[in-house]
Design a protein around this motif. Structure first.
Motif, mmCIF file in Angstrom:
data_model
loop_
_atom_site.group_PDB
_atom_site.id
_atom_site.type_symbol
_atom_site.label_atom_id
_atom_site.label_comp_id
_atom_site.label_asym_id
_atom_site.label_seq_id
_atom_site.Cartn_x
_atom_site.Cartn_y
_atom_site.Cartn_z
ATOM 1 N N ARG A 13 0.835 -1.194 0.000
ATOM 2 C CA ARG A 13 0.000 0.000 0.000
ATOM 3 C C ARG A 13 0.873 1.248 0.000
ATOM 4 O O ARG A 13 2.012 1.228 0.468
ATOM 5 C CB ARG A 13 -0.925 0.031 1.227
ATOM 6 C CG ARG A 13 -1.931 -1.103 1.293
ATOM 7 C CD ARG A 13 -2.998 -0.939 0.231
ATOM 8 N NE ARG A 13 -3.992 -2.007 0.291
ATOM 9 C CZ ARG A 13 -3.949 -3.113 -0.453
ATOM 10 N NH1 ARG A 13 -2.944 -3.316 -1.296
ATOM 11 N NH2 ARG A 13 -4.912 -4.023 -0.360
ATOM 12 N N GLN A 14 0.311 2.343 -0.520
ATOM 13 C CA GLN A 14 0.966 3.642 -0.447
ATOM 14 C C GLN A 14 0.031 4.615 0.259
ATOM 15 O O GLN A 14 -1.190 4.561 0.076
ATOM 16 C CB GLN A 14 1.310 4.175 -1.840
ATOM 17 C CG GLN A 14 2.378 3.372 -2.566
ATOM 18 C CD GLN A 14 2.805 4.019 -3.871
ATOM 19 O OE1 GLN A 14 2.697 5.232 -4.032
ATOM 20 N NE2 GLN A 14 3.288 3.214 -4.806
ATOM 21 N N VAL A 15 0.630 5.483 1.071
ATOM 22 C CA VAL A 15 -0.141 6.489 1.806
ATOM 23 C C VAL A 15 0.261 7.870 1.312
ATOM 24 O O VAL A 15 1.454 8.215 1.304
ATOM 25 C CB VAL A 15 0.105 6.382 3.322
ATOM 26 C CG1 VAL A 15 -0.512 7.569 4.053
ATOM 27 C CG2 VAL A 15 -0.458 5.068 3.866
ATOM 28 N N LEU A 16 -0.730 8.646 0.896
ATOM 29 C CA LEU A 16 -0.511 10.032 0.475
ATOM 30 C C LEU A 16 -1.312 10.942 1.395
ATOM 31 O O LEU A 16 -2.492 10.687 1.666
ATOM 32 C CB LEU A 16 -0.960 10.253 -0.971
ATOM 33 C CG LEU A 16 -0.001 9.867 -2.109
ATOM 34 C CD1 LEU A 16 0.220 8.364 -2.139
ATOM 35 C CD2 LEU A 16 -0.516 10.346 -3.451
ATOM 36 N N ALA A 17 -0.680 11.990 1.875
ATOM 37 C CA ALA A 17 -1.363 12.959 2.732
ATOM 38 C C ALA A 17 -0.968 14.366 2.313
ATOM 39 O O ALA A 17 0.184 14.626 1.968
ATOM 40 C CB ALA A 17 -1.021 12.725 4.200
ATOM 41 N N GLU A 18 -1.943 15.258 2.359
ATOM 42 C CA GLU A 18 -1.719 16.669 2.022
ATOM 43 C C GLU A 18 -2.355 17.531 3.097
ATOM 44 O O GLU A 18 -3.514 17.321 3.462
ATOM 45 C CB GLU A 18 -2.330 16.993 0.663
ATOM 46 C CG GLU A 18 -2.185 18.456 0.260
ATOM 47 C CD GLU A 18 -2.864 18.768 -1.056
ATOM 48 O OE1 GLU A 18 -2.886 19.945 -1.445
ATOM 49 O OE2 GLU A 18 -3.406 17.836 -1.689
ATOM 50 N N ILE A 19 -1.606 18.483 3.603
ATOM 51 C CA ILE A 19 -2.101 19.386 4.636
ATOM 52 C C ILE A 19 -2.273 20.771 4.039
ATOM 53 O O ILE A 19 -1.351 21.303 3.414
ATOM 54 C CB ILE A 19 -1.134 19.419 5.837
ATOM 55 C CG1 ILE A 19 -1.219 18.093 6.599
ATOM 56 C CG2 ILE A 19 -1.435 20.594 6.762
ATOM 57 C CD1 ILE A 19 -0.250 17.990 7.745
ATOM 58 N N GLN A 20 -3.460 21.337 4.222
ATOM 59 C CA GLN A 20 -3.726 22.691 3.731
ATOM 60 C C GLN A 20 -3.539 23.752 4.819
ATOM 61 O O GLN A 20 -3.190 24.890 4.527
ATOM 62 C CB GLN A 20 -5.151 22.768 3.173
ATOM 63 C CG GLN A 20 -5.325 22.104 1.817
ATOM 64 C CD GLN A 20 -6.182 20.857 1.892
ATOM 65 O OE1 GLN A 20 -7.087 20.766 2.710
ATOM 66 N NE2 GLN A 20 -5.899 19.892 1.049
ATOM 67 N N SER A 21 -3.787 23.368 6.070
ATOM 68 C CA SER A 21 -3.630 24.300 7.184
ATOM 69 C C SER A 21 -3.265 23.504 8.428
ATOM 70 O O SER A 21 -3.855 22.457 8.693
ATOM 71 C CB SER A 21 -4.931 25.083 7.418
ATOM 72 O OG SER A 21 -4.796 25.991 8.502
ATOM 73 N N PHE A 22 -2.273 24.003 9.168
ATOM 74 C CA PHE A 22 -1.830 23.304 10.372
ATOM 75 C C PHE A 22 -1.120 24.316 11.258
ATOM 76 O O PHE A 22 0.083 24.520 11.147
ATOM 77 C CB PHE A 22 -0.893 22.160 9.993
ATOM 78 C CG PHE A 22 -0.566 21.217 11.124
ATOM 79 C CD1 PHE A 22 -1.426 21.044 12.187
ATOM 80 C CD2 PHE A 22 0.601 20.486 11.101
ATOM 81 C CE1 PHE A 22 -1.134 20.164 13.215
ATOM 82 C CE2 PHE A 22 0.909 19.595 12.120
ATOM 83 C CZ PHE A 22 0.041 19.435 13.170
#
Length: 211
Positions: A127-136
């Protein structure tokens, strides 16, 4: 008015004293250096060994973070569209690197039957995990906000097997950089828990463990 000549030796001593005074004043005005922080819960000091051969591999791709946040500064959101770096604390690494590392570490704790990797494995991952954060970032109303999205893909990165958009908040339990870092760590661990659930649902034979 007649100029007063200064002997070379006395002139050198005077310049040295002035230089030392300048260094002292600069040190007093700058204050203590900022404290350096890292995201995530410290790893366990257990000496147990776990074999990796034959276990499915989950590859965590680098987490995407907005450019204005992806620095070693701890950015604080003020009112409106104003962000300002903390003057008393900083990150030990760029925020994107810290988020990726902390998230992978939490996935490792929550998915003991799988191998979690942040580098490209020698063989195709399960499996591959992709994550994107717009605000933190911490807000002026006393909460830290994480807005983003994540996906779990098959090993060839062709099909999305699970995913969602998230808007998570964590209250600040006090003032100061340490409280901000603790709240941001809780949000990363919350995000990792959601991703771990997605990996478990779509990976046959994965062990179940909830933090």
């Amino acid at each position: 008015m007649r100029a007063i000549a200064m002997r070379p030796g006395r002139r050198a001593v005077t310049l040295a004293m002035l230089g030392a005074a300048g260094v002292t004043l600069a040190a007093c005005s700058s204050g203590p250096p900022p404290v350096t922080y890292v995201l995530g819960t410290p790893a366990s000091d257990s000496s147990a060994t776990v074999p990796l051969a034959g276990r499915p591999v989950v590859e965590v791709k680098p987490v995407l973070v907005p450019d204005y946040l992806d620095t070693s500064d701890i950015q604080l959101r003020r009112d409106g569209n104003v962000v300002a770096p903390s003057t008393t604390g900083r990150w030990a690494e760029r925020l994107s690197a810290g988020v990726t590392r902390a998230m992978a570490a939490e996935l490792t704790r929550r998915l003991p039957g799988l191998v979690v990797a942040t580098t490209v494995p020698a063989e195709r991952p399960s499996r591959q995990v992709l994550a994107e954060i717009q605000s933190f970032e911490p807000r002026s109303n006393g909460v830290v906000v994480l807005v983003g999205r994540w996906r779990v893909l098959d090993g060839a990165a062709r099909d999305t097997l699970a995913g969602e958009s998230v808007s998570l908040t964590a209250p600040l339990t006090g003032q100061g950089d340490a409280e901000v870092v603790a709240a941001m760590t809780r949000l990363i661990e919350d995000l990792a828990g959601r991703i771990a659930d997605g990996v478990r649902r779509t990976t046959p034979g994965s062990a179940s463990r909830r933090g």
